[in-house]
Design a protein around this motif. Structure first.
Motif, PDB file in Angstrom:
ATOM      1  N   GLU A 113     -22.697  -2.912  25.746  1.00  0.00           N
ATOM      2  CA  GLU A 113     -24.020  -2.308  25.847  1.00  0.00           C
ATOM      3  C   GLU A 113     -23.956  -0.864  25.346  1.00  0.00           C
ATOM      4  N   ILE A 114     -25.033  -0.421  24.717  1.00  0.00           N
ATOM      5  CA  ILE A 114     -25.055   0.941  24.198  1.00  0.00           C
ATOM      6  C   ILE A 114     -24.875   1.966  25.319  1.00  0.00           C
ATOM      7  N   PHE A 117     -21.307   2.321  25.790  1.00  0.00           N
ATOM      8  CA  PHE A 117     -20.745   3.061  24.654  1.00  0.00           C
ATOM      9  C   PHE A 117     -20.969   4.557  24.860  1.00  0.00           C
ATOM     10  N   ASP A 118     -22.217   4.905  25.186  1.00  0.00           N
ATOM     11  CA  ASP A 118     -22.552   6.312  25.400  1.00  0.00           C
ATOM     12  C   ASP A 118     -21.736   6.919  26.534  1.00  0.00           C
ATOM     13  N   ASN A 164     -15.812   1.601  21.800  1.00  0.00           N
ATOM     14  CA  ASN A 164     -16.296   2.838  22.419  1.00  0.00           C
ATOM     15  C   ASN A 164     -15.141   3.804  22.700  1.00  0.00           C
TER      16      ASN A 164
END
Length: 305
Positions: A113-114, A117-118, A164
């Motif tokens: 999921e982004i 990642f963030d 990530n």
């Protein structure tokens, strides 16, 4: 030669467990006053408790050292600045920063999921940016500083399920390279440690019968070396199971093509020479690459330099 840190003040992030704990204790054993920073979260960054950091401080103090616990979230610049201010108020300076704090949220790229990642980028990369930014003015003022990034083979070479983490760990190398150039005249050296150790981060990916070799204690000597008075600069040192090595990024000398040959077909035709490892060089700034390209172009065009 004995490497000591008497009179030095060090901040070690993520120092409640594993490598960070070992780094903090070893710095203290050699005379440093240490800020033991740890948010106290789980491996994926969830939760939070100051117990781990306080336990490390107690261990340092029991051995006759000096340390304080700090629970700042390295992804929060305001908390990081408060941590640095606390160290300065207590001991008057900050000489060493060890950017060690990290989290894992491993999934293949198609599934990650982004938000995850963030989050990983925020802790590893922006955490290193925040901490380095907070100590930078102080180190410039002192005319002395040692900053250690923590990189990884996952960033330099890749590792399945860690897009990530790998992106963040390669990002700190770019951060290091430019800080080296900007810090040189102020006595600030910046290096990177690429560890291989059996910690909470690696317990699921290394065969159990080999875990005993990959102790944090076999990695920390490399960290002590790159934050010492006589440390190298712009160096990536790898360490694990008693083996130490240097990782170097090279670029081949390349081949100049005249304008009429600057096509993808001609690149393919000349690929063996373009990628010839025998011509590779280590660059120490982006300007080195530009200089190489312009020199080759000038030679090919008959322009005198």
């Amino acid at each position: 030669m004995s490497i000591r840190f008497d009179g030095r003040v060090a901040i070690v992030t993520g120092a409640g467990n594993g490598l960070g704990r070992c780094h903090a204790i070893s710095l203290a054993e050699r005379g440093a006053k240490v800020v033991v920073n740890d948010l106290g979260g789980a491996r994926d960054g969830s939760g939070g408790s100051s117990d781990a950091a306080k336990a490390v401080v107690a261990e340092i103090e029991a051995a006759g050292g000096e340390a304080i616990a700090n629970g700042a979230n390295v992804a929060d610049m305001e908390q990081v600045q408060a941590m640095v201010d606390e160290a300065r108020e207590k001991w008057g300076r900050v000489d060493i920063l060890v950017n060690n704090a990290g989290v894992l949220r491993d999934k293949s790229f198609s599934k990650v999921e982004i938000d995850d990642f963030d989050f990983v980028l925020d802790v590893h990369l922006m955490g290193s940016v925040n901490c380095s930014k907070a100590v930078w003015p102080l180190m410039r003022e002192q005319g002395y500083g040692r900053i250690a990034m923590t990189t990884s083979s996952s960033g330099m070479y890749g590792n399945f399920g860690q897009t990530n983490y790998g992106a963040a760990k390669m990002g700190v190398i770019g951060l290091m390279n430019t800080l080296v150039l900007e810090g040189a005249k102020y006595g600030i050296k910046v290096n990177a440690l690429s560890p291989c150790a059996a910690t909470r981060m690696t317990e699921d990916i290394i065969p159990e019968n080999l875990l005993g070799l990959l102790t944090p204690e076999s990695v920390t000597p490399a960290l002590l070396f790159i934050v010492s008075d006589d440390a190298p600069n712009r160096t990536i040192i790898t360490a694990g199971a008693g083996t130490f090595a240097r990782t170097i990024v090279y670029e081949t000398g390349g081949k100049w093509l005249p304008e009429e040959d600057q096509t993808p077909e001609k690149i393919a035709e000349n690929w063996a020479e373009i990628s010839d490892a025998a011509s590779q060089m280590e660059y120490t700034s982006g300007n080195d690459q530009t200089q190489n390209m312009l020199t080759k172009a000038a030679t090919g065009l008959g322009i005198k330099l």
